[in-house]
Design a protein around this motif. Structure first.
Motif, mmCIF file in Angstrom:
data_model
loop_
_atom_site.group_PDB
_atom_site.id
_atom_site.type_symbol
_atom_site.label_atom_id
_atom_site.label_comp_id
_atom_site.label_asym_id
_atom_site.label_seq_id
_atom_site.Cartn_x
_atom_site.Cartn_y
_atom_site.Cartn_z
ATOM 1 N N ASP A 255 24.955 -41.057 -29.491
ATOM 2 C CA ASP A 255 25.681 -41.456 -28.285
ATOM 3 C C ASP A 255 26.141 -40.176 -27.588
ATOM 4 N N PRO A 256 25.538 -39.816 -26.453
ATOM 5 C CA PRO A 256 25.896 -38.555 -25.795
ATOM 6 C C PRO A 256 27.348 -38.497 -25.318
ATOM 7 N N THR A 257 27.995 -39.659 -25.179
ATOM 8 C CA THR A 257 29.373 -39.665 -24.692
ATOM 9 C C THR A 257 30.389 -39.498 -25.821
ATOM 10 N N ARG A 258 29.900 -39.363 -27.033
ATOM 11 C CA ARG A 258 30.778 -39.099 -28.185
ATOM 12 C C ARG A 258 30.329 -37.806 -28.855
ATOM 13 N N PHE A 259 31.250 -36.886 -29.089
ATOM 14 C CA PHE A 259 30.940 -35.679 -29.842
ATOM 15 C C PHE A 259 31.325 -35.935 -31.306
ATOM 16 N N GLU A 260 30.464 -36.692 -32.008
ATOM 17 C CA GLU A 260 30.812 -37.132 -33.362
ATOM 18 C C GLU A 260 30.810 -35.979 -34.362
ATOM 19 N N GLY A 261 29.886 -35.026 -34.208
ATOM 20 C CA GLY A 261 29.893 -33.862 -35.082
ATOM 21 C C GLY A 261 31.140 -33.028 -34.887
ATOM 22 N N ALA A 262 31.554 -32.891 -33.636
ATOM 23 C CA ALA A 262 32.784 -32.154 -33.339
ATOM 24 C C ALA A 262 33.992 -32.858 -33.935
ATOM 25 N N ALA A 263 34.023 -34.179 -33.831
ATOM 26 C CA ALA A 263 35.150 -34.934 -34.393
ATOM 27 C C ALA A 263 35.232 -34.744 -35.901
ATOM 28 N N LEU A 264 34.086 -34.719 -36.560
ATOM 29 C CA LEU A 264 34.077 -34.515 -38.004
ATOM 30 C C LEU A 264 34.541 -33.106 -38.355
ATOM 31 N N ALA A 265 34.141 -32.125 -37.547
ATOM 32 C CA ALA A 265 34.598 -30.745 -37.771
ATOM 33 C C ALA A 265 36.116 -30.664 -37.665
ATOM 34 N N TRP A 266 36.682 -31.307 -36.657
ATOM 35 C CA TRP A 266 38.132 -31.308 -36.498
ATOM 36 C C TRP A 266 38.816 -31.994 -37.673
ATOM 37 N N SER A 267 38.312 -33.135 -38.076
ATOM 38 C CA SER A 267 38.921 -33.868 -39.176
ATOM 39 C C SER A 267 38.900 -33.051 -40.462
ATOM 40 N N LYS A 268 37.741 -32.488 -40.780
ATOM 41 C CA LYS A 268 37.612 -31.691 -41.997
ATOM 42 C C LYS A 268 38.463 -30.425 -41.923
ATOM 43 N N GLY A 269 38.396 -29.729 -40.788
ATOM 44 C CA GLY A 269 39.103 -28.461 -40.662
ATOM 45 C C GLY A 269 40.607 -28.602 -40.767
ATOM 46 N N VAL A 272 41.512 -29.476 -44.506
ATOM 47 C CA VAL A 272 41.463 -28.320 -45.407
ATOM 48 C C VAL A 272 42.639 -27.379 -45.142
ATOM 49 N N ALA A 273 43.000 -27.230 -43.869
ATOM 50 C CA ALA A 273 44.124 -26.360 -43.518
ATOM 51 C C ALA A 273 45.466 -26.961 -43.894
ATOM 52 N N GLY A 274 45.486 -28.274 -44.156
ATOM 53 C CA GLY A 274 46.732 -28.939 -44.494
ATOM 54 C C GLY A 274 47.687 -29.074 -43.331
ATOM 55 N N VAL A 275 47.123 -29.254 -42.120
ATOM 56 C CA VAL A 275 47.941 -29.371 -40.918
ATOM 57 C C VAL A 275 47.432 -30.541 -40.077
ATOM 58 N N SER A 276 48.191 -30.889 -39.049
ATOM 59 C CA SER A 276 47.790 -31.915 -38.087
ATOM 60 C C SER A 276 47.747 -31.300 -36.699
ATOM 61 N N LEU A 277 47.205 -32.038 -35.747
ATOM 62 C CA LEU A 277 47.208 -31.559 -34.362
ATOM 63 C C LEU A 277 48.616 -31.216 -33.887
ATOM 64 N N ALA A 278 49.587 -32.004 -34.328
ATOM 65 C CA ALA A 278 50.974 -31.794 -33.891
ATOM 66 C C ALA A 278 51.525 -30.455 -34.348
ATOM 67 N N ASP A 279 50.918 -29.853 -35.376
ATOM 68 C CA ASP A 279 51.386 -28.563 -35.890
ATOM 69 C C ASP A 279 50.850 -27.391 -35.078
#
Length: 388
Positions: A255-269, A272-279
């Motif tokens: 689905d070109p309108t979803r960056f699913e690989g990017a979303a997985l990178a964010w979730s994993k990263g 592993v860092a032990g943080v959230s977007l809010a941090d």
């Protein structure tokens, strides 16, 4: 200690640099990086060059240019990496792997590109090599045409997003005014970015010229080590996590309108860092086109699919918002010399986290992230970085 650190950095201005060859760009980025780390060229154990090229210049085998530019590197191991628009991050990852292996103690990473060497049509054809050529190689408008189709598909599904794209462009150009390395240091304003005009025509689909990153020349460099070095002129910055997630190259297989690989990178990263977007105090993300930044808002988790517009329209990613995105001006203002971009983004983050960002500085920035992608979110790299 076994945590990789950025201990020095250098950055050339980005722009149309007709009088500078690759050797000069390499030298102008690398020598300040080495000096800021309190080192000499002899202290570098390995050199990692990010250079896409793809036909922009005749000279290939660009890792060998390190010794041409800096003769002290005559016998220093050097290698070149390429991964489309994420070429710079690929070079960083290779250097980090070499550090982790114990083979290299201090690494120099240089990302560089000369793009303003060809007519515009040939530039577009060269960049289209970063798409799936069998299916997308004849796309009108080059890579802008690829993202123009992505934008058109998103608009068709979720409605006209022109206000959001214009707001992203205006935000990044306003931020870029304060970046001494930026290709375009001009606040274009929302109205200019929103309305098509002779100076801002449609380029591909709903994307106007103000939605597209610039064709730029330039270089950026980092010195990496597993521990800080006494005598460095800049404070060290360290990785909390680093992630790479790949995705199908053909847009027809996802689905070109979803960056699913990017979303997985964010979730994993983040996990592993032990943080959230809010941090996070800021993000430097890959806004090769404004629609890319919009989709990256959704990939990082700032909004559900189809609702990314509200992130920028509510001011969340402005410099004074909850999560400033691209306080450096991003690729939109800073420029996008393909091989240099990933390294440049990490330099911008290191400047923020060390309190060296000048008028770009986010007050109290101690934790940030860099997202760099190759192609249309095919090779997705995420760094979570913190002040050491």
């Amino acid at each position: 200690m076994n945590t990789p650190h950025i201990i020095g950095w250098g950055h050339t201005p980005f722009g149309k640099l007709d009088n500078l060859d690759l050797e000069q760009l390499l030298r102008d980025a690398a020598l300040p990086a080495i000096a800021s780390a309190g080192l000499e060229p002899a202290d570098i154990d390995g050199i990692f060059i990010g250079h896409f090229n793809g036909g922009f210049v005749r000279q290939d085998f660009s890792a060998s240019l390190a010794a041409v530019a800096i003769p002290e590197f005559r016998h220093t191991p050097a290698v070149r990496m390429e991964n489309a628009c994420a070429t710079g991050s690929a070079a960083i990852w290779a250097a980090l792997d070499a550090l982790a292996s114990g083979r290299v103690k201090r690494a120099l990473v240089v990302g560089m590109e000369k793009m303003n060497t060809l007519p515009n049509v040939q530039i577009g054809e060269t960049l289209l090599k970063c798409s799936y050529v069998k299916e997308e190689g004849d796309t009108p408008g080059g890579f802008a045409g690829v993202f123009g189709k992505i934008a058109a598909g998103y608009f068709e599904r979720f409605g006209d997003q022109s206000d959001a794209l214009a707001a992203i462009s205006a935000k990044n150009h306003a931020n870029g005014v304060h970046n001494p390395y930026a290709h375009m240091r001009r606040d274009l304003g929302f109205d200019f970015c929103r309305q098509p005009s002779d100076k801002n025509p449609f380029v591909a689909g709903p994307l106007k010229r103000s939605d597209c990153s610039l064709v730029s020349d330039g270089a950026a460099a980092l010195v990496l080590s597993l521990e800080p070095v006494s005598g460095a002129a800049v404070p060290a910055v360290r990785w909390r996590s680093r992630t790479q997630v790949n995705e199908f190259l053909p847009l027809s297989r996802r689905d070109p309108t979803r960056f699913e690989g990017a979303a997985l990178a964010w979730s994993k990263g983040l996990n592993v860092a032990g943080v959230s977007l809010a941090d996070l105090h800021f993000v430097e993300t890959h806004d090769c086109f404004t629609i890319a930044e919009l989709l990256e808002y959704e990939a990082m988790g700032l909004a559900p699919h189809g609702q990314g517009a509200r992130v920028i329209l509510d001011g969340v990613t402005r410099k004074d918002g909850k999560l400033p995105v691209n306080p450096s001006g991003g690729l939109k203002s800073r420029g996008h010399p393909i091989g240099a971009t990933g390294v440049s983004q990490h330099v911008m983050a290191a400047m923020q986290l060390s309190g060296q960002a000048g008028a770009m500085q986010i007050e109290g920035a101690r934790l940030g992230a860099v997202f760099n992608m190759g192609g249309a979110a095919v090779a997705n790299y995420l760094s979570v970085l913190e002040a050491a």
